[in-house]
Design an enzyme around this catalytic site. Sequence first.
Site, PDB file in Angstrom:
ATOM      1  N   ASP A 298       0.865  -1.168   0.000  1.00 21.72           N
ATOM      2  CA  ASP A 298       0.000   0.000   0.000  1.00 21.72           C
ATOM      3  C   ASP A 298       0.909   1.229   0.000  1.00 21.72           C
ATOM      4  O   ASP A 298       2.089   1.133   0.342  1.00 21.72           O
ATOM      5  CB  ASP A 298      -0.895  -0.029   1.239  1.00 21.72           C
ATOM      6  CG  ASP A 298      -1.958   1.051   1.208  1.00 21.72           C
ATOM      7  OD1 ASP A 298      -2.279   1.534   0.111  1.00 21.72           O
ATOM      8  OD2 ASP A 298      -2.457   1.415   2.287  1.00 21.72           O
ATOM      9  N   ASP A 555      -3.065  -1.697   6.053  1.00 21.30           N
ATOM     10  CA  ASP A 555      -3.292  -1.152   7.388  1.00 21.30           C
ATOM     11  C   ASP A 555      -4.745  -0.790   7.645  1.00 21.30           C
ATOM     12  O   ASP A 555      -5.110  -0.445   8.765  1.00 21.30           O
ATOM     13  CB  ASP A 555      -2.429   0.094   7.612  1.00 21.30           C
ATOM     14  CG  ASP A 555      -2.773   1.224   6.648  1.00 21.30           C
ATOM     15  OD1 ASP A 555      -3.518   0.969   5.673  1.00 21.30           O
ATOM     16  OD2 ASP A 555      -2.301   2.355   6.850  1.00 21.30           O
ATOM     17  N   ASP A 559      -8.198  -2.931   3.108  1.00 15.86           N
ATOM     18  CA  ASP A 559      -7.209  -3.938   2.703  1.00 15.86           C
ATOM     19  C   ASP A 559      -7.597  -5.351   3.125  1.00 15.86           C
ATOM     20  O   ASP A 559      -6.906  -6.313   2.765  1.00 15.86           O
ATOM     21  CB  ASP A 559      -5.845  -3.606   3.310  1.00 15.86           C
ATOM     22  CG  ASP A 559      -5.302  -2.278   2.838  1.00 15.86           C
ATOM     23  OD1 ASP A 559      -5.371  -2.016   1.632  1.00 15.86           O
ATOM     24  OD2 ASP A 559      -4.810  -1.494   3.681  1.00 15.86           O
TER      25      ASP A 559
END
Length: 799
Positions: A298, A555, A559
């Site tokens: 990410d 996080d 996700d």
Amino acid sequence: MQDEHIIGLTGAEVAERRARGEGETGARSVTKSVGAILRENICTLFNALNFAIAIILFMVGAYTNMLFIAIIILNIVIGIAQELKAKKLVDELTILNQPRAVVLRDGAETEIEASGIVKDDIIVLDAGRQICNDAVVVSGALEVNESLLTGESDSVDKTAGAQLFSGSSVISGRCYARVTHVGDANYANSLINEVRKEKRVHSELLDSMRKVTKFTSFLIIPLGIALFTEATLLRHAAMYDSVVASAAALLGMLPKGLVLLISVSLATGVIRLAKRRILVQNIYALETLAHVDTLCLDKTGTLTDGNMAVEQVVPLGGIADADARRLIGAYLNASEDNNATITALREYCAAASPAGAPTPAAANVIPFSSKRKWGAISFAAGLPGGEGAGPGAAGGAVTVFLGAPERILGADLPDQAADMMNRGLRLIALGYLPGDWRDEERLPEALRPMTLIALKDTIRPRAKETLRYFRDQGVEVKVISGDHPRTVAAVTMQAGLEHWNNVIDMTAIPADAPDDVFDDVAARFTVFSRVTPKQKRQLVQAMQRAGHQVAMTGDGVNDLLALREADCSIAIASGSDAARQIAQIVLLESDFTHLPQVVLEGRKVVNNVTRTAAVFFIKTIYSVLVSFFCLALNIPFPFIPIQITLVDACIEAWPSFLTIFESDTARIRGRFLPTALGKAAPFALAVTGMIVAFSLIAPFPEAQNRTVMYALLIAMSMIAVVRSCVPFTRIRAFVCATMALGTPLALLILPHLFEVTAVSAPMWGWFAVSLAIMAAAAAAIIGVQRALAARGGQRPRRH
């Protein structure tokens, strides 16, 4: 200020909703329960087979032959202890991050645990608050960060009637909102519950052991029954002798020591990583990450640390630099905003006002809004600094404006602006107006430019080094983000990602597109922007369909679907609660640059286990082959369980467990099971041939014959260990020396326990000749294997 028409629920209404089941329950934990951990480590086919054999031995009183069960119990204890420790750490993190909420009840604001919220509660939200439940704004306005849900770092304005989603947080503003969903009905919890289903761990070591256990389980029961029946009915052996001989054959098929070696090796690696603040929740994830060839990262919170920093300040003239710094400092001191931009400006301007100088009070605040792209704060009195202190120095009012350059400066952007935007920097402009300004709908025409500030996402210090490491190790790194394509490309360029400009805007790909579309996109692009949570999962699945082993870092709640799908899931500890719970690895320092340490630990485990596994499989192979031979000739299995246990302990376990601390971090090549079985086969076949020959020739009485065969088994197993230790190191030489001395010493001290006889001169002669023949046979088989491997390596690959 509280709206007098909004009083919230009464105590009776709260109790009534709780009675109807409309109280907050939260999503059920994704982590395993204690019962599940115990069940998964105890109730396995491997354990069942070993305990069944132990029970049968106990029933006939063969107590000394039951020592092998200690290995099984130790393996169970290690697995349970490691998983319980991981669960405890994650639960503690969850408790520490448990949010509290302010609700309006009986007309008064009260702070309560988030678990105390009920449906229709009026919650009070202001800057810095986490939104715990889905709600609708009743009064007031907010600027909300929904990045943990959508991946978009840009803030979103929420006014009366707007929907608020659990899992987001308030950047600025204040409002009253009515709770619409509790428990599993919350948006964030619905995503969490979607991934709660237990996921099968992808581990080559674990899968290999499952294959071996499954194969031997098909043989153990019918072979055990056949061997026992033959002994009692055809040879008329006593119950004790029949059970002990049959049990020895079956125990040899199960690589008990290897299962324990894998568990101990992984647990050792997990402990080493825990000291570095890396939590491995599933010990097999350590090995999985060592095999990963595609790593999905990410942007926000992974490549960057979630913060921003001032990169460049461009004075725009018309005001002295010292005066500009005083105005900026006054604005920041009076602002209630807490977004990343304001935080970066505060850090940069910490020394803007002289030490001890009084901070002027704000006369009026127009909070920053992403919709109008500006905010303003008016000060009734002039700023300190005396003559020449700029606007307001004579005591008059002054208003400071902060916002997007196109709003504050209009078309009069400095020459540097275009270059800074092309570099992916975020631009903020400040201006001022002598006098008070309270109109929230428009900017004053007489607004004067003051400063242009460029900010950048803070790239993690060792991001370039980490990305270079994975590139050198043959791991392809892809960035999957919900952010704007231009922003993601700029950040990945600064982080040193190869092919950073190979970016796609995923809004062009419909969520219901067929798999082949995602397969094509996943293969062609390196950076994926504006990706939805479901698209993240679809991209991971596409990479897996292409034959890749995929690791995913994340996080946020956005996700979770991708983390659940990935072969190895990695969570940032500073992220959402649910991400930490579902991930196999949690980076407690919230720094992805620690991932190479996990890879290296995984390599140590795989390389050390692969190097020594062949010794364990020797016993498995010859036990199966010899059992069929014994069954065909109606003869007893030549060894007893206690003799097998000595081989397990002194020749398999001792060398293997002592060398697991070696630091072999070379890249993993080849597959574990074929490699281990291939190395074991020459020695296993040599042992099988020896047993067949001695059983047919029978040069000595039964007891002496068994002693010579057992001595040859020990010697051949030792040769296999010595071969696995080449090239020698100090610890490997020590292991081989102690093994060669310790095993015969045990037989000399306890000959009755191991049921061996004294070795006569003829027996020594047979031993020497037989060992030479076995060594030559093993060497010949190894030569054939190498020739076949060389021939196979010369074949042209198919494209």
